[in-house]
Write a protein that holds these residues in place. Structure first.
Motif, PDB file in Angstrom:
ATOM      1  N   HIS A   1       0.866  -4.882   9.630  1.00  0.00           N
ATOM      2  CA  HIS A   1       0.037  -4.134   8.688  1.00  0.00           C
ATOM      3  C   HIS A   1       0.494  -2.669   8.612  1.00  0.00           C
ATOM      4  O   HIS A   1       0.587  -2.092   7.517  1.00  0.00           O
ATOM      5  CB  HIS A   1      -1.432  -4.223   9.087  1.00  0.00           C
TER       6      HIS A   1
ATOM      7  N   ILE B   1       3.650  -2.437   6.577  1.00  0.00           N
ATOM      8  CA  ILE B   1       3.383  -2.526   5.134  1.00  0.00           C
ATOM      9  C   ILE B   1       2.851  -1.191   4.616  1.00  0.00           C
ATOM     10  O   ILE B   1       3.282  -0.711   3.557  1.00  0.00           O
ATOM     11  CB  ILE B   1       2.401  -3.676   4.814  1.00  0.00           C
ATOM     12  N   GLU B   2       1.928  -0.594   5.347  1.00  0.00           N
ATOM     13  CA  GLU B   2       1.380   0.698   4.925  1.00  0.00           C
ATOM     14  C   GLU B   2       2.466   1.770   4.868  1.00  0.00           C
ATOM     15  O   GLU B   2       2.495   2.586   3.941  1.00  0.00           O
ATOM     16  CB  GLU B   2       0.261   1.144   5.867  1.00  0.00           C
TER      17      GLU B   2
ATOM     18  N   GLU C   1      11.822  -3.861  -1.573  1.00  0.00           N
ATOM     19  CA  GLU C   1      10.572  -3.454  -0.907  1.00  0.00           C
ATOM     20  C   GLU C   1       9.459  -4.456  -1.175  1.00  0.00           C
ATOM     21  O   GLU C   1       8.669  -4.774  -0.281  1.00  0.00           O
ATOM     22  CB  GLU C   1      10.158  -2.063  -1.386  1.00  0.00           C
TER      23      GLU C   1
ATOM     24  N   THR D   1      10.075  -7.455   1.048  1.00  0.00           N
ATOM     25  CA  THR D   1       9.715  -7.136   2.430  1.00  0.00           C
ATOM     26  C   THR D   1       8.198  -7.130   2.619  1.00  0.00           C
ATOM     27  O   THR D   1       7.677  -7.700   3.582  1.00  0.00           O
ATOM     28  CB  THR D   1      10.303  -5.765   2.835  1.00  0.00           C
ATOM     29  N   ALA D   2       7.485  -6.509   1.682  1.00  0.00           N
ATOM     30  CA  ALA D   2       6.020  -6.445   1.777  1.00  0.00           C
ATOM     31  C   ALA D   2       5.409  -7.843   1.706  1.00  0.00           C
ATOM     32  O   ALA D   2       4.475  -8.158   2.456  1.00  0.00           O
ATOM     33  CB  ALA D   2       5.455  -5.554   0.672  1.00  0.00           C
TER      34      ALA D   2
ATOM     35  N   GLN E   1       6.081  -9.730   5.010  1.00  0.00           N
ATOM     36  CA  GLN E   1       5.225  -9.221   6.088  1.00  0.00           C
ATOM     37  C   GLN E   1       3.773  -9.638   5.882  1.00  0.00           C
ATOM     38  O   GLN E   1       3.082  -9.997   6.834  1.00  0.00           O
ATOM     39  CB  GLN E   1       5.357  -7.700   6.187  1.00  0.00           C
ATOM     40  N   HIS E   2       3.319  -9.617   4.635  1.00  0.00           N
ATOM     41  CA  HIS E   2       1.953 -10.057   4.348  1.00  0.00           C
ATOM     42  C   HIS E   2       1.789 -11.536   4.687  1.00  0.00           C
ATOM     43  O   HIS E   2       0.778 -11.935   5.291  1.00  0.00           O
ATOM     44  CB  HIS E   2       1.595  -9.801   2.885  1.00  0.00           C
TER      45      HIS E   2
END
Length: 196
Positions: free
Chosen positions: A44, A47-48, A63, A66-67, A70-71
């Motif tokens: 998290h 991601i932030e 990006e 990647t986001a 990760q989510h």
């Protein structure tokens, strides 16, 4: 960042417990749960950091990818942890129904403190529900063929007070002819076996 194996370890523990009828609740794996939560928090934070103040549409394709990955890793970890915990709670509720309040020591030793609290609270609610119905839901759903059954003590239980048969001394290896409804919970717990 590589994904940890802690979530997989929780799923494997759940699968082993499902296959083990004698001990359907394995040892509580707090270390794996903490590792999964730590990984969720780290993902998290990543991601932030990646997104910052931008909207998702403002990210470039790399990006965004990647986001999303990760989510999805966060979602996967949450699902694995929740499946592990849900299986354990379901098994404890089922054991309460099948074995009564007195769970075997092997099960109690595998429970976390929160699970013990849950089981105690669940028992209070379940017992109140049965009292309100004036019905013992732990008894077998099919009527017994005989009102009295012969049972043999598998372990030394000592003196047991029954509703219809009074005080009975259940020493290991002894046989008794008792009312089925008085001893069904002891049979379910594995303390007695039905002979015949």
């Amino acid at each position: 960042r590589t994904m940890s194996q802690a979530a997989r370890r929780l799923l494997e523990a759940t699968k082993r417990a499902q296959a083990n009828e004698a001990v359907p609740v394995g040892p509580y794996d707090e270390e794996a749960l903490r590792s999964v939560v730590g990984e969720i928090e780290a993902l998290h934070a990543d991601i932030e950091t990646l997104v910052g103040e931008r909207s998702f549409d403002e990210l470039d394709e790399g990006e965004k990818g990647t986001a999303i990955i990760q989510h999805e890793a966060i979602v996967r970890n949450k699902r694995c942890a929740l499946a592990y915990l849900q299986h354990r709670l379901d098994a404890l509720c089922r054991l309460r129904l099948e074995a009564g309040l007195v769970l075997p020591d092997t099960i109690r030793a595998n429970m976390s403190a929160l699970e013990a609290t849950f089981l105690s609270d669940y028992d209070e609610i379940f017992s109140a529900f049965m009292r309100d119905l004036k019905l013992d839901l732990t008894q077998s759903l099919s009527p017994p063929r005989d009102l009295y059954i012969e049972v043999r003590a598998r372990v030394d239980c000592g003196e047991v007070l029954t509703e219809h048969s009074g005080v009975v001394n259940l020493e290991k290896g002894t046989s008794h002819l008792l009312r089925a409804s008085d001893v069904q919970h002891l049979i379910n717990q594995g303390l007695l076996e039905h002979v015949g």
